[in-house]
Design a protein around this motif. Sequence first.
Motif, PDB file in Angstrom:
ATOM      1  N   SER A  31       7.536   0.922  -7.166  1.00 27.96           N
ATOM      2  CA  SER A  31       6.321   1.732  -7.113  1.00 27.96           C
ATOM      3  C   SER A  31       6.577   3.058  -7.812  1.00 27.96           C
ATOM      4  O   SER A  31       7.552   3.748  -7.512  1.00 27.96           O
ATOM      5  N   GLY A  32       5.700   3.383  -8.762  1.00 31.18           N
ATOM      6  CA  GLY A  32       5.925   4.579  -9.576  1.00 31.18           C
ATOM      7  C   GLY A  32       4.811   5.588  -9.458  1.00 31.18           C
ATOM      8  O   GLY A  32       4.575   6.152  -8.398  1.00 31.18           O
ATOM      9  N   THR A  60       9.183  -5.394 -11.265  1.00 28.32           N
ATOM     10  CA  THR A  60       7.749  -5.247 -11.539  1.00 28.32           C
ATOM     11  C   THR A  60       7.303  -3.833 -11.208  1.00 28.32           C
ATOM     12  O   THR A  60       7.488  -3.360 -10.081  1.00 28.32           O
ATOM     13  N   TYR A  61       6.716  -3.146 -12.191  1.00 27.73           N
ATOM     14  CA  TYR A  61       6.238  -1.777 -11.974  1.00 27.73           C
ATOM     15  C   TYR A  61       4.846  -1.796 -11.380  1.00 27.73           C
ATOM     16  O   TYR A  61       3.941  -2.492 -11.856  1.00 27.73           O
ATOM     17  N   GLN A  62       4.678  -0.983 -10.319  1.00 25.27           N
ATOM     18  CA  GLN A  62       3.387  -0.867  -9.636  1.00 25.27           C
ATOM     19  C   GLN A  62       2.925   0.584  -9.699  1.00 25.27           C
ATOM     20  O   GLN A  62       3.610   1.479  -9.187  1.00 25.27           O
ATOM     21  N   ASN A  70       4.740   6.712  -2.664  1.00 25.29           N
ATOM     22  CA  ASN A  70       5.838   5.746  -2.684  1.00 25.29           C
ATOM     23  C   ASN A  70       6.727   5.864  -1.455  1.00 25.29           C
ATOM     24  O   ASN A  70       7.174   4.849  -0.899  1.00 25.29           O
ATOM     25  N   ILE A  71       6.971   7.080  -1.025  1.00 25.68           N
ATOM     26  CA  ILE A  71       7.756   7.289   0.197  1.00 25.68           C
ATOM     27  C   ILE A  71       7.028   6.686   1.394  1.00 25.68           C
ATOM     28  O   ILE A  71       7.636   6.043   2.258  1.00 25.68           O
ATOM     29  N   GLY A  72       5.715   6.876   1.433  1.00 31.32           N
ATOM     30  CA  GLY A  72       4.931   6.282   2.510  1.00 31.32           C
ATOM     31  C   GLY A  72       4.997   4.769   2.507  1.00 31.32           C
ATOM     32  O   GLY A  72       5.116   4.130   3.559  1.00 31.32           O
TER      33      GLY A  72
END
Length: 329
Positions: A31-32, A60-62, A70-72
């Motif tokens: 996740s980016g 896979t980039y999201q 992303n931390i959540g």
Amino acid sequence: MKFPIKAVAASIGLAVLASAASAESVNVTLSGGNPSGLWSLLGAGIDRAVKADDPSGVVTYQATGGGFANIGLLGRERTDLGMAHDAEIKLALAGDEPFDAPIENLQAIGYMYNWAPMHFFIKKSLAEEYGIDSIDDLATSGAAIRVANNNAGNIVANITTFMLEEAGYDEATIESNGGVLVRGGSSQQADLIADGRTDMVINGIFIGHSSFRKVDEGNDVVLLSVPENIIAATNERFGTGTFTIPADSYKNQTEDVVTLALGAMVITSDVLPEETGYMLAKSIASNIDEIRGVHKAMQALTPELLTSQTTLPFHPGAERAYKELGLLK
């Protein structure tokens, strides 16, 4: 000694299963942030680094709302990996806004960069008229300045607000001097100052980033210095690091400017399998040129920088890989 055929077959089956499990390819979601920003390029580079060791591996980039989001997601175990700034991680560990409570399951895969310095650009005419050389001159100058901060909810906005408040230049002071606080991302800020709608733009961004190159080349601006005490207080609060913008990085900058910089890393949670973390980290470190090649701003990335973070404990698999490669003791 003779062994029952069923027992032999069972043992062979177990061996095959064990072999398959140990050879299982990396298949993770990262996740980016912005789908067209640097973090998406880093995702592509990490995917290529994994594929260099195993063509069946997939990262896979999201696209998401960024580091806080992303931390959540990692805190709720809804993604495998995430990009986040060290400053965002510091807030998460403490349970500070925007988090309701400490996020305690985070682990590090590796640092990607630590060279996104805070820039404080102001129109040269204003700086010369009011004797403004440093951000701690802003409050006492009495100048009516239209100040552009980043969008609310962005870590750079949090850091900017903190630094300005440390300098005695909060929103109330800006307004009492006849100025106004406006918000916008890096490209929006470039447009605001070009159109004469703001006098000062602030962001934590790579030196020579296209948006601030536009600010520098299209406007007569100067870069303000940052006092040591404000740098120290910000580093303590956000986990940022002291950074020097070399002289002549911008057209009116004849001397080094000492400021602070944000860094970003790939992180995970404690549910990522150890073997996955091991293979991922080993591929990243061993094929780091795949990541360096995604953008000229990433040329300074090295295996040593990758393992230099101290914000989080390393994922056990990543730690094992780095020790094998001689990057960690």
